[in-house]
Design an enzyme around this catalytic site. Structure first.
Site, short mmCIF file in Angstrom:
data_model
loop_
_atom_site.label_atom_id
_atom_site.label_comp_id
_atom_site.label_asym_id
_atom_site.label_seq_id
_atom_site.Cartn_x
_atom_site.Cartn_y
_atom_site.Cartn_z
NE ARG A 31 -22.30 -3.64 12.37
CZ ARG A 31 -22.52 -2.98 12.47
NH1 ARG A 31 -22.87 -1.95 11.06
NH2 ARG A 31 -22.18 -2.01 13.32
CG ASP A 47 -24.83 1.59 9.69
OD1 ASP A 47 -23.53 1.09 9.23
OD2 ASP A 47 -24.77 3.43 9.21
NE ARG A 104 -26.25 -0.19 12.46
CZ ARG A 104 -26.00 1.27 13.50
NH1 ARG A 104 -27.66 1.22 13.39
NH2 ARG A 104 -25.91 2.66 13.56
CE LYS A 124 -19.69 0.13 7.90
NZ LYS A 124 -19.34 1.82 7.03
CD GLN A 179 -17.37 6.54 10.66
OE1 GLN A 179 -16.30 6.22 10.11
NE2 GLN A 179 -18.66 6.28 11.23
NE ARG A 199 -15.16 0.30 13.22
CZ ARG A 199 -16.38 0.72 12.82
NH1 ARG A 199 -16.98 1.85 14.29
NH2 ARG A 199 -16.54 1.71 11.27
CE LYS A 217 -24.71 4.85 15.69
NZ LYS A 217 -23.44 5.29 15.02
CB SER A 218 -25.08 10.07 10.54
OG SER A 218 -24.51 8.73 10.26
C1 S3P Z 1 -21.61 6.76 9.14
C2 S3P Z 1 -20.55 6.75 8.43
C3 S3P Z 1 -20.98 4.97 8.22
C4 S3P Z 1 -22.05 4.42 8.74
C5 S3P Z 1 -21.87 4.91 10.24
C6 S3P Z 1 -22.14 5.60 10.60
C7 S3P Z 1 -21.36 8.30 9.76
O1 S3P Z 1 -19.43 4.31 7.77
O2 S3P Z 1 -21.53 2.99 8.71
O3 S3P Z 1 -22.53 3.78 10.65
O4 S3P Z 1 -22.22 9.32 11.00
O5 S3P Z 1 -20.71 8.78 8.67
P1 S3P Z 1 -18.69 4.43 6.92
O6 S3P Z 1 -18.21 6.08 6.58
O7 S3P Z 1 -17.44 3.89 7.62
O8 S3P Z 1 -18.95 4.28 5.76
#
Ligand code: S3P
Length: 430
Positions: free
Chosen positions: A349, A318, A391, A345, A172, A125, A25-26
């Site tokens: 969670r 995650d 999740r 999240k 992020q 969030r 996904k990322s």
């Molecule tokens: C992600 C970073 C993570 C992760 C999220 C995806 C990303 O979040 O939990 O599912 O793609 O950069 P955080 O940056 O808030 O830790």
């Protein structure tokens, strides 16, 4: 069996077979975003065709990039770093924190203002974490309701390069600041308390950007032109984790997961499962799209509790809900600490996992920044609230696999966020 919005699951006799884990996904988000900002056309294969990644495609097409998506293939024609146009109306980021926060960094470098909205979960969030550094760089970001949440309006400006010491290990946040840094007047550095996932750094480099890493510090130089890159997306280790856990806890199981990304900033769950005594073999290591990857073979075995804390936390953040499920099936105590981020999240969670595991008969103690699970008690089916959190839904599907009786997941369709075929893949294993 899916009943309305409920999914009923019961104990399985053993899961056997092979699964092609859907794309990361990322990496899928970033592959679309960076190609949308590049010059030229590129093809993304192994793209994660899920609600979250579709939010990113919609956002960039609304700003003028051309994206043709056909299942797991995407062809993106970019507009260049300075070619985005103001969208008509707001951009709806859906449930996706990654879309919201990374786009905010990009919008900070544009000459127009954009309003970002999201669903009920995303609208709760925290966005202060990106508002602070991006404002310091010179962007104007306003939270409409003054609560540091969506809806946000991001108005770009002439950006200054900054040195930002981030209070959270968040890819992020790091990515938003580095992306804004491409538009700044000098170098932009982000220093994290622990290392978060580094897909942005790896991929921006492949696009030609000047990114340097020194321990916990990452610097982006201002940049004029990214070059489009074809990207093969490896399978998502965060999705694979549900099947690793399923194979580990469900007696008689043997599952082969093909082409799973094993980036060292993401592989904490694999390391923890091995430490817990899982029979997990890493096979055929390879590089997929600039990311270390491998096939993973998991067989059922007895597990023992462990402590999960410190710098490993961002590498499995995650996966903690499903690791907590494994801990409930393990002998002895598992302590999870330093994971306060879990509270912000897609749902809280920590509370969601503790509620569900307690309902199934586990001995679990909620901590402010984690939980303590005293494993080994037999679990039984229960009514589980998923809190619209993909999740959480998948974690409790795993919890049902060796539980007595029926487990009912309420709102299980939220798996569409990251793994639309999850229940189909699970039932195909037997
Ligand atoms: C992600 C970073 C993570 C992760 C999220 C995806 C990303 O979040 O939990 O599912 O793609 O950069 P955080 O940056 O808030 O830790």
């Amino acid at each position: 069996m899916m009943k309305g919005h409920c999914m009923e699951l019961s104990r399985k006799a053993g899961l056997r077979g092979e699964i092609a884990i859907p794309g990361d996904k990322s990496i899928s988000h970033r592959a679309v975003m960076f190609n949308a900002l590049a010059h030229g056309e590129a093809r993304i294969t192994g793209f994660l065709n899920s609600a979250d990644c579709v939010s990113t495609i919609r956002a960039f097409t609304a700003m003028g990039a051309q994206v043709r998506q056909d299942g797991t293939e995407c062809v993106v024609r970019g507009v260049g770093l300075h070619g985005l146009r103001q969208p008509d109306g707001s951009i709806d980021c859906g449930n996706s924190g990654t879309t919201t926060r990374l786009i905010s960094g990009i919008l900070a470098g544009q000459t127009f203002g954009t309003r970002l909205t999201g669903d009920a979960s995303l609208s709760q969030r925290p966005m202060r974490r990106i508002m602070d550094p991006l404002s310091r760089m010179g962007a104007e970001i306003v939270s409409e309701q003054g609560n540091d949440c969506l809806p946000l309006t991001v108005r770009g400006g002439a950006l200054r390069g900054i040195r930002y010491v981030s209070p959270v290990a968040s890819a992020q946040v790091k990515s938003a600041v580095l992306l804004a840094g491409l538009y700044a007047d000098g170098p932009t550095t982000v220093i994290e308390p622990e290392r978060s996932r580094d897909h942005t750094e790896r991929m921006l480099r492949a696009f030609g950007a000047k990114i340097s890493v020194d321990g916990l510090s990452v610097t982006a130089e201002p940049f004029e032109q990214l070059e489009a890159q074809d990207i093969a997306v490896p399978g998502d280790v965060s999705s694979a984790a549900f099947f690793l856990a399923a194979g580990a806890v469900c007696p008689g199981s043997e599952i082969l997961l093909k082409n799973v990304g094993l980036n060292p900033t993401r592989d904490g769950a694999v390391r923890v499962l091995q430490a817990m005594g899982a029979d997990l073999t890493i096979l055929d290591r390879k590089d997929i799209g600039g990311e270390p990857s491998a096939d993973l073979l998991i067989r059922h075995s007895s597990l023992k509790g462990c402590t999960i804390e410190g710098s490993i936390i961002p590498t499995l953040i995650d996966e903690l809900p499903v690791l907590a499920v494994c801990a409930a099936y393990a002998d002895g105590e598992t302590v999870i600490r330093g994971a306060k981020e879990l509270r912000v999240k897609e749902s809280d969670r920590i509370s969601a996992v503790c509620e569900g595991l307690s309902a199934m008969g586990a001995d679990v103690e909620e901590l402010e920044d984690g939980m303590i699970i005293r494993g080994g008690r037999p679990l039984h089916g229960a009514e589980i609230r998923c809190f619209d959190d993909h999740r959480i839904a998948m974690s409790f599907a795993v919890a049902s696999l060796d539980a007595e009786g029926t487990t009912v997941l309420h709102g299980a369709e939220c798996v569409n966020i990251s793994y639309p075929a999850f229940f189909r893949d699970l039932s195909a294993l037997g």
